[in-house]
Scaffold this motif. Structure first.
Motif, PDB file in Angstrom:
ATOM      1  N   ILE B   8       0.855  -1.186   0.000  1.00  0.00           N
ATOM      2  CA  ILE B   8       0.000   0.000   0.000  1.00  0.00           C
ATOM      3  C   ILE B   8       0.888   1.231   0.000  1.00  0.00           C
ATOM      4  O   ILE B   8       1.860   1.315   0.743  1.00  0.00           O
ATOM      5  CB  ILE B   8      -0.912   0.011   1.234  1.00  0.00           C
ATOM      6  CG1 ILE B   8      -1.508  -1.373   1.473  1.00  0.00           C
ATOM      7  CG2 ILE B   8      -1.983   1.078   1.081  1.00  0.00           C
ATOM      8  CD1 ILE B   8      -2.444  -1.839   0.395  1.00  0.00           C
ATOM      9  N   ASN B  12      -2.340   5.389   0.759  1.00  0.00           N
ATOM     10  CA  ASN B  12      -3.300   4.314   1.009  1.00  0.00           C
ATOM     11  C   ASN B  12      -3.989   3.821  -0.239  1.00  0.00           C
ATOM     12  O   ASN B  12      -5.158   3.444  -0.210  1.00  0.00           O
ATOM     13  CB  ASN B  12      -4.348   4.739   2.039  1.00  0.00           C
ATOM     14  CG  ASN B  12      -3.744   4.811   3.422  1.00  0.00           C
ATOM     15  OD1 ASN B  12      -2.712   4.206   3.680  1.00  0.00           O
ATOM     16  ND2 ASN B  12      -4.374   5.551   4.313  1.00  0.00           N
ATOM     17  N   TYR B  13      -3.324   3.821  -1.272  1.00  0.00           N
ATOM     18  CA  TYR B  13      -3.842   3.128  -2.439  1.00  0.00           C
ATOM     19  C   TYR B  13      -2.871   2.006  -2.753  1.00  0.00           C
ATOM     20  O   TYR B  13      -1.671   2.125  -2.521  1.00  0.00           O
ATOM     21  CB  TYR B  13      -4.038   4.067  -3.634  1.00  0.00           C
ATOM     22  CG  TYR B  13      -2.761   4.670  -4.172  1.00  0.00           C
ATOM     23  CD1 TYR B  13      -2.348   5.911  -3.736  1.00  0.00           C
ATOM     24  CD2 TYR B  13      -1.993   4.008  -5.123  1.00  0.00           C
ATOM     25  CE1 TYR B  13      -1.182   6.475  -4.218  1.00  0.00           C
ATOM     26  CE2 TYR B  13      -0.837   4.572  -5.619  1.00  0.00           C
ATOM     27  CZ  TYR B  13      -0.429   5.801  -5.162  1.00  0.00           C
ATOM     28  OH  TYR B  13       0.707   6.360  -5.643  1.00  0.00           O
ATOM     29  N   HIS B  29      -8.990  -8.588  -0.340  1.00  0.00           N
ATOM     30  CA  HIS B  29      -8.815  -7.169  -0.605  1.00  0.00           C
ATOM     31  C   HIS B  29      -9.495  -6.338   0.474  1.00  0.00           C
ATOM     32  O   HIS B  29      -8.952  -5.319   0.932  1.00  0.00           O
ATOM     33  CB  HIS B  29      -9.397  -6.820  -1.974  1.00  0.00           C
ATOM     34  CG  HIS B  29      -8.602  -7.388  -3.110  1.00  0.00           C
ATOM     35  ND1 HIS B  29      -8.483  -6.756  -4.308  1.00  0.00           N
ATOM     36  CD2 HIS B  29      -7.882  -8.521  -3.226  1.00  0.00           C
ATOM     37  CE1 HIS B  29      -7.735  -7.469  -5.131  1.00  0.00           C
ATOM     38  NE2 HIS B  29      -7.359  -8.549  -4.505  1.00  0.00           N
ATOM     39  N   TYR B  30     -10.633  -6.770   0.829  1.00  0.00           N
ATOM     40  CA  TYR B  30     -11.337  -6.029   1.855  1.00  0.00           C
ATOM     41  C   TYR B  30     -10.604  -6.079   3.184  1.00  0.00           C
ATOM     42  O   TYR B  30     -10.514  -5.074   3.901  1.00  0.00           O
ATOM     43  CB  TYR B  30     -12.749  -6.586   1.995  1.00  0.00           C
ATOM     44  CG  TYR B  30     -13.567  -5.834   2.989  1.00  0.00           C
ATOM     45  CD1 TYR B  30     -13.904  -6.412   4.222  1.00  0.00           C
ATOM     46  CD2 TYR B  30     -14.002  -4.535   2.725  1.00  0.00           C
ATOM     47  CE1 TYR B  30     -14.654  -5.723   5.140  1.00  0.00           C
ATOM     48  CE2 TYR B  30     -14.745  -3.826   3.651  1.00  0.00           C
ATOM     49  CZ  TYR B  30     -15.074  -4.430   4.857  1.00  0.00           C
ATOM     50  OH  TYR B  30     -15.793  -3.743   5.774  1.00  0.00           O
ATOM     51  N   HIS B  33      -7.838  -3.780   3.111  1.00  0.00           N
ATOM     52  CA  HIS B  33      -8.287  -2.402   3.216  1.00  0.00           C
ATOM     53  C   HIS B  33      -8.628  -2.032   4.649  1.00  0.00           C
ATOM     54  O   HIS B  33      -8.269  -0.950   5.129  1.00  0.00           O
ATOM     55  CB  HIS B  33      -9.503  -2.204   2.296  1.00  0.00           C
ATOM     56  CG  HIS B  33      -9.898  -0.771   2.160  1.00  0.00           C
ATOM     57  ND1 HIS B  33     -10.802  -0.181   3.007  1.00  0.00           N
ATOM     58  CD2 HIS B  33      -9.506   0.173   1.281  1.00  0.00           C
ATOM     59  CE1 HIS B  33     -10.964   1.098   2.650  1.00  0.00           C
ATOM     60  NE2 HIS B  33     -10.176   1.332   1.611  1.00  0.00           N
ATOM     61  N   THR B  34      -9.304  -2.939   5.279  1.00  0.00           N
ATOM     62  CA  THR B  34      -9.656  -2.626   6.660  1.00  0.00           C
ATOM     63  C   THR B  34      -8.440  -2.602   7.559  1.00  0.00           C
ATOM     64  O   THR B  34      -8.429  -1.896   8.573  1.00  0.00           O
ATOM     65  CB  THR B  34     -10.654  -3.662   7.198  1.00  0.00           C
ATOM     66  OG1 THR B  34     -10.081  -4.970   7.038  1.00  0.00           O
ATOM     67  CG2 THR B  34     -11.963  -3.572   6.452  1.00  0.00           C
TER      68      THR B  34
END
Lengths: 795, 139
Positions: B8, B12-13, B29-30, B33-34
């Motif tokens: 990342i 944050n991408y 992926h989720y 992300h979390t």
């Protein structure tokens, strides 16, 4: 061009060549593939080729028309003949051989070019003229400039333009070279050295096929791409290319020119990426790369920063992704900068990619920057220059192998500081030196190896030593059994036996061997008792420092027997040498009374103290045999070391000294054979019978021999020798047992002692075996544990 | 060992995200992300502390019923997130650290490539291969 008059052969030949080169049948041979190859095959220097092309007008036209081609060929012939290249020479030089397009210089006329690879050179030089074709307008200028440039380059940096030009020139060569190389298995740098005395046409045919293939590829790849690229490259800095051609603007356009030249070089190179060994960098390629490197980074030992490298390689019009991958491959040390080797590798990869080769996943070996040694594929010419590179920081890591893993390991540690590079370069040399040192140090000093005491043959000295030991052991302990037992326990079984045997023999021989000189006289016998003690006590004094107890005395498997022998021999020694010489079986039987002491003493030696006392009395009578023993020792030693044949001789020597020799021989026998016990026992009865003494020895030796063979296999030789000696001695000696009565007692005592010794030894043997078993079990358990632990170790 | 590896960027991408090919890739992926929130939390917790290797390694970010998520942040606030299968019992902390170290090294190599523009997706084959080895290890 001036009128060209060709002979018929020439005409035919030239037409053939033209046809070959004129693949497009356009009657105009562009300065591509075949022509260049052909010219390369002529093995002419590039400048000469350029000159030829210029002379023939191809440069002006930008292509080889038939006439130009013919003229060029003629000029090639002229050049090959050694005549100066002049336009006039075309017609003036008479009887010109056909141009030879062969690797070997001395090709016959009819077979011009056999070495196809040499075409590459021509190609290279030719390609200098090639640029024209794609863009005629520009080309002409380019060609002209190229010619001039090439001429300049040939003149080698006489002008500022030359550096700029060099790239232009080299690329032409390299691609063709590569192609040639790729086509030819011999490839690599063999272009010039191609032997190929063969007919021109065959290799030509091959080359043709190869070249056709190459040309096909070339045409397939190169015409559109190169031309496109060419154009594109030219377009990108269109002015730059033109500028490059103008030396005047060199200074201002250095960088641009560099790029342009690089691009052109790239294209050419791409076109000619090697086929057979795609990743091998030829000399010309390398030279070109080096030149390109110089344009960016004058210091060949330095490195190109990533940004400039990026800019440079971006010109190749490769996708960024591919360039990125190329960078990943070529940046060996992952420092974000390219050394010369890395740069060459990257360049090579770019060219390959341009030519349609897929990028490898891993850097090919030939492209790997050598740590210390240069690329083997690299030309010799480049090597000196590159040595520095290879030794340069990038390659510094101590490991010489260009293996990426090893290098990669070191790479992360490397920073991007130039200082580190320098240090690395130093380190590389140091590593070299280190390796050298290591190699020097490697050879182990054989002298340092300490030879483990091995079974000593019954050489005189050794025998003495053994005797000393035996005497010592015997003397040290009044109790025959305990000390010797202790000693035996300390020693290995065999050693114990041997030592005991030695002891026995030492004890017995003490008097004898204590002095090689054998100054013993019969009188000593009287002092045998004291002597025995003294022997034991003095044994150390007499002989050299006794060897370590565990002297595997092959012959002393049965110390007791030795003792017995000694005792017997002692007892009988006085009487007759033969008695003493009795094989271990029975020491001089004839002297049982006398040998009582020594007998007591002897057993101790063999087995331990058991027979010590028995041997002691025996030793007394043996004393008179000391002198003989010396001889006997010599005899024994010599016999031990030699075949039994010698024994006979010595036996004869001993014969004169029967008495002394008897105990000596008997002792010797005892010493040599550890089975003396049995033999003594066996021989005892034999010895008892004086009448049979003469016969006794024979059987004793026999028995001894048998025993020795059976029991002391490793020392069979010794034993046999010893037994032989003893046997010989004994045989030579007259009947030994004189005092049967004494012998009987002594024999019995010795027998007893021997038996005790036997039992002791047997016990020791069993104990040791048990220990051995235990150790083995431990070892097995440890191994099992190790195996159990091993699976976990991989985590 | 890792079922999902993600790089990342500071903003944050994702620069790179790769999972074991399963149907629940989106779930990974989720999760990644979390986990960013947790990473940020930890980063802020570190505060002014000197950033060193230990602090670069964030450790277990949060465990789920099936997976554990580990985090690692570089000095340039580039975050590495790794999702590992909980069923891997032999996966020790040291191993996770070593994996992150390898990731970091490969990422550095990618950065060194002049053809790589920071902020681009990581398309380095070497990086891919390295991640593949990490993901295959456990299998």
């Amino acid at each position: 061009m001036e009128g060209l008059t060709l002979s018929d052969a020439e005409q035919k030949y030239y037409s053939d060549l033209f046809s070959y080169c004129d693949i497009e049948s356009t009657k105009k041979v562009a300065a591509n593939g075949r022509v260049l190859e052909l010219f390369r095959a002529a093995q002419l220097p590039n400048d000469v080729v350029l000159q030829i092309m210029e002379l023939c007008g191809a440069t002006r036209l930008g292509y080889f028309g038939r006439s130009q081609f013919y003229i060029a060929l003629k000029l090639v012939a002229v050049a090959q003949s050694g005549f100066p290249l002049r336009v006039e020479s075309i017609n003036t030089v008479k009887d010109l051989p056909l141009p030879r397009f062969v690797a070997s210089k001395n090709e016959q006329e009819s077979r011009p070019a056999t070495s196809y690879s040499s075409d590459s050179e021509n190609q290279g030089s030719y390609s200098g003229v090639i640029p024209p074709p794609p863009g005629r307008g520009q080309v002409k200028k380019g060609s002209v400039s190229h010619d001039t440039v090439q001429a300049r380059t040939s003149t080698d940096q006489q002008e500022p333009a030359s550096p700029v030009v060099s790239p232009q020139q080299s690329p032409p060569t390299s691609p063709h070279t590569w192609r040639k190389h790729s086509r030819h298995p011999s490839g690599g740098n063999s272009e010039r050295s191609h032997a190929g005395p063969g007919p021109f046409w065959s290799p030509f045919g091959e080359a043709q096929s190869g070249s056709s293939a190459g040309d096909a590829v070339w045409s397939g790849h190169s015409p559109p791409p190169p031309q496109e690229n060419w154009v594109s490259f030219a377009d990108t800095p269109p002015t730059s290319t033109l500028l490059t051609m103008h030396p005047a603007s060199v200074q201002d356009q250095t960088t641009v020119r560099t790029v342009a030249s690089a691009t052109t070089a790239n294209e050419i190179r791409r076109q000619s990426s090697s086929y057979d060994d795609p990743w091998k960098i030829t000399d010309e390629q390398r030279q070109y790369y080096v030149n390109q490197f110089k344009t960016i980074q004058p210091d060949l030992n330095g490195f190109i920063p990533g940004s400039s490298a990026k800019e440079f390689f971006t010109k190749s019009k490769l996708p960024i992704l591919e360039l990125s991958h190329i960078w990943e491959l070529s940046d060996f040390d992952k420092d974000g900068a390219l050394t010369l080797d890395e740069f060459c590798a990257a360049f090579h990869l770019v060219v390959a990619r341009k030519n349609g080769y897929d990028l490898p996943e891993k850097l090919p070996e030939s492209l790997m920057p050598k740590l210390i040694d240069l690329e083997d594929s690299a030309d010799v010419g480049d090597q000196p220059g590159e040595v520095g590179y290879s030794g340069s920081p990038a390659e510094a890591p101590p490991s010489k192998s260009p293996s990426m893993p090893s290098l990669n390991q070191t790479w992360p540690e490397l920073n991007q500081s130039s200082e580190q590079w320098e240090t690395f370069s130093e380190r590389s040399s140091s590593s070299q030196t280190l390796t050298q040192f290591d190699s020097n140090i490697a050879p182990a000093d054989p002298d340092t190896a300490i030879v483990h005491p091995v079974p000593i043959r019954m050489t005189p000295s050794k025998i003495h030593m053994q005797e000393m030991e035996l005497k010592r052991t015997g003397s040290d302990h009044t109790n025959p059994t305990s000390p010797l037992l202790v000693k035996t326990s300390d020693l290995s079984e065999e050693n114990k036996i041997n030592s005991s045997v030695k002891f026995a023999s030492a004890n017995t021989v003490d008097g004898y061997s204590s002095s090689d000189s054998f100054t013993s006289d019969p009188e000593q016998i009287g002092n045998n008792v004291t002597r025995q003690r003294s022997h034991s006590g003095t044994s150390p004094d007499h002989t050299a420092p006794p060897p370590p107890p565990p002297r595997p005395q092959p012959s002393h498997s049965r110390s007791s027997s030795l003792d017995m022998n000694r005792t017997f021999s002692v007892t009988t020694g006085q009487q007759q040498a033969g008695v003493v010489a009795h094989p271990p079986a029975v020491p001089p039987r004839p002297q049982p009374s006398q040998t009582s002491g020594p007998i007591v003493h002897r057993p101790v030696d063999a087995d331990g103290l058991m027979t010590h006392t028995s041997t002691s009395p025996q030793q007394i009578p043996e004393q008179p045999n000391f002198a003989d023993f010396s001889q006997f020792e010599v005899f024994a030693a010599s016999n031990v070391n030699e075949e039994q044949d010698d024994e006979a001789e010595k036996h004869s020597e001993v014969l004169p000294v029967e008495k002394p020799s008897d105990p000596a021989s008997s002792l010797r026998v005892a010493k040599t054979d550890s089975k003396i016990e049995e033999k003594t026992a066996a021989s005892t009865p034999a010895n008892v019978s004086k009448g049979t003494t003469p016969l006794a020895p024979p059987p004793k030796p026999v028995r001894r021999r048998l025993k020795s063979e059976d029991e002391l296999r490793p020392d069979v030789d010794e034993h046999t020798q010893k037994t032989g000696v003893l046997a010989a001695v004994l045989a030579s000696q007259p009947s030994i047992p004189r005092s049967v009565g004494k012998d009987k007692k002594a024999i019995q005592a010795s027998i007893r002692r021997n038996k005790e010794t036997n039992t002791v030894l047997a016990r020791l043997n069993s104990e040791l075996q048990q220990q051995l078993k235990d150790v083995l079990e431990e070892r097995i358990s440890l191994e099992v544990q190790l195996e159990q632990l091993r699976p976990f170790s991989h985590l | 060992m890792a079922v999902c590896v993600a790089v990342i960027a500071k903003e944050n991408y994702p620069l790179y995200i790769r999972s074991v090919p399963t149907e629940s890739e989106l779930k990974f992926h989720y999760m990644v992300h979390t986990s960013l929130d947790v990473v940020d939390e930890k980063i802020s917790a570190m505060g002014k502390a000197l950033v060193d290797q230990r602090e670069l390694y964030l450790g277990l970010l949060y465990p789920t019923e099936d997976y554990k998520v580990y985090g690692y942040v570089t000095n340039s606030k580039v975050k590495f997130v790794m999702v590992v299968d909980s069923s891997n019992t032999a996966l020790r902390d040291n191993e996770i650290r070593s994996m992150f170290r390898k990731l970091h090294n490969s990422y550095t190599d990618v950065m060194c490539n002049p053809f790589y523009n920071p902020g681009d997706r990581i398309q380095s084959r070497a990086f891919d291969s390295m991640v593949t080895t990490m993901m295959i290890q456990v299998c």
